[in-house]
Design an enzyme around this catalytic site. Sequence first.
Site, PDB file in Angstrom:
ATOM      1  N   LYS A  67       0.846  -1.193   0.000  1.00 59.44           N
ATOM      2  CA  LYS A  67       0.000   0.000   0.000  1.00 59.44           C
ATOM      3  C   LYS A  67       0.875   1.233   0.000  1.00 59.44           C
ATOM      4  O   LYS A  67       1.695   1.422   0.896  1.00 59.44           O
ATOM      5  CB  LYS A  67      -0.932   0.006   1.212  1.00 59.44           C
ATOM      6  CG  LYS A  67      -1.872   1.208   1.243  1.00 59.44           C
ATOM      7  CD  LYS A  67      -2.880   1.105   2.375  1.00 59.44           C
ATOM      8  CE  LYS A  67      -3.855   2.272   2.357  1.00 59.44           C
ATOM      9  NZ  LYS A  67      -4.868   2.173   3.431  1.00 59.44           N
ATOM     10  N   ASP A  88     -14.450   5.618   8.950  1.00 66.84           N
ATOM     11  CA  ASP A  88     -14.796   5.386   7.545  1.00 66.84           C
ATOM     12  C   ASP A  88     -15.222   3.928   7.371  1.00 66.84           C
ATOM     13  O   ASP A  88     -14.824   3.246   6.435  1.00 66.84           O
ATOM     14  CB  ASP A  88     -13.604   5.713   6.651  1.00 66.84           C
ATOM     15  CG  ASP A  88     -14.023   5.983   5.211  1.00 66.84           C
ATOM     16  OD1 ASP A  88     -15.231   6.147   4.963  1.00 66.84           O
ATOM     17  OD2 ASP A  88     -13.138   6.014   4.338  1.00 66.84           O
TER      18      ASP A  88
END
Length: 358
Positions: free
Chosen positions: A123, A228
Site C-alpha cells: 500500500k 470510515d
Amino acid sequence: MVKFDVRQLRYLSREEFRCLVSLEMGMKNHEIVPSELIASIANLRHGGCYKILRDLVQYKLVRYDHRNGIRGYHLTYAGYDYLALRSLSNQDAIYSIGNKIGVGKESDIYIAADEEGEQHVLKLHRLGRVCFRKVKEKRDYLKRRKNASWLYLSRLAAEREFSFLKALHDRGYPVPEPISWNRHAIVMKLVQGYPLSQVKHITNTAKVYTRLMNLISRLAQMGLIHGDFNEFNLMIDDRERITVIDLPQMISTSHPNAEYYFDRDVECIRTWFRKRYDFDSDDRPYLTDIVCESAVDVEMKASGYSKDLASQFEELTLKKEEFSSGEGEEDESDDGDSEEEEEGSEQKEEEVEGSEQE
C-alpha cells in the site's frame, strides 16, 4: 495520477540512491533543495552529484523547480517510491511487484511477493491528489506544524496506519497482518476475500450485520472509532468472515465529535444493508452504552485523545515498569544506552551513505 514504474529501480546505482537520500534529507527544511546542499550532503567525489541529478530528472524521480528566485530540486512520488521499495527490499519484505489491485482517494494498492513467492499487499499512500486535498484540515497529521509537503504527510499517514494495524492485530481484531513499513509504504498479508461493495448476495445477512455491529463496538471498547467504516473498507471471504481495512483516519472515543463519527459508521452499514440486501434492523450500538476496556487510543495517540487520559496512562505505565523492573535490569539498560550512543554517530553516517541503511 502517479505513474508507478519500477523497471528503472534495478538499474539505479548506489551513487544515484545516495543523491536521492541526500535530497530527501534536504527536504526536511527546504521546499526546494539547492543543488549545492544536495552535493554537500551526498559528498560524492569529483562533483558527480550534478550529473546524477540531471539523470534523475530524466527518470522523473526528481523535479527541477524555480520559484521566487530559488533554483533547486525536490523529490517526486516516483522517487519516494524507489526509496521506500529499496529499503523494503533490503528488509526482505518484498522481492517483486505485481499488478495494481486497488486505488483510493489517498492510496494505491499493489500485489507484491517475498523471495519465497508468498503474496503480500503493498500500500502506497499518496496524499495530495486533487480529489482529496482537504486532508490537512480534516486530519491532525501535522500536529503543531503549519506546513509540510505531501510526501511528509503520506509518510505520517502510513506510519499511523501501520501502528494501528499492529496494535489491533496483536489484540485479535480482524485486520490484515502488518509485515513492514517504510516511508509512505506498508507491506501486509494478502486478505483472501472481496470488498463488501462488490458482494451482491450474502447467505446469512442477519449474522453478518450483527458481526459488523460487534466490530464497531469492539473498536469503541478499545477507545477507537474507525471513521470510515463502510462497504469499501470491509473485506468478506467465502465463509462470510469480515476483515477491516484502511485505518489512518481512526480517532479516539474522547474526540469532541466522537459520537457523530460513531453514528456515521453505524448508519453507513445500516444504509448499505437496506439498499443492497433489503435488510433493516433497529438493533444497533450506541457510543454512550459502550464501556471502554482498554486505552488503545491513548497508546497510539489517536486523534482527539484526552490529555488527562494520556497522563493517567503514562502514570500507570511508569508504576508498572517500576514494579516489574529490578536493579539488574536497570544496569543492563544503562549499558544498552551507552552502546546506542556509540552507534548513533555511525548510524547517521550510514544514513547518508545510502537508503539501504534505513
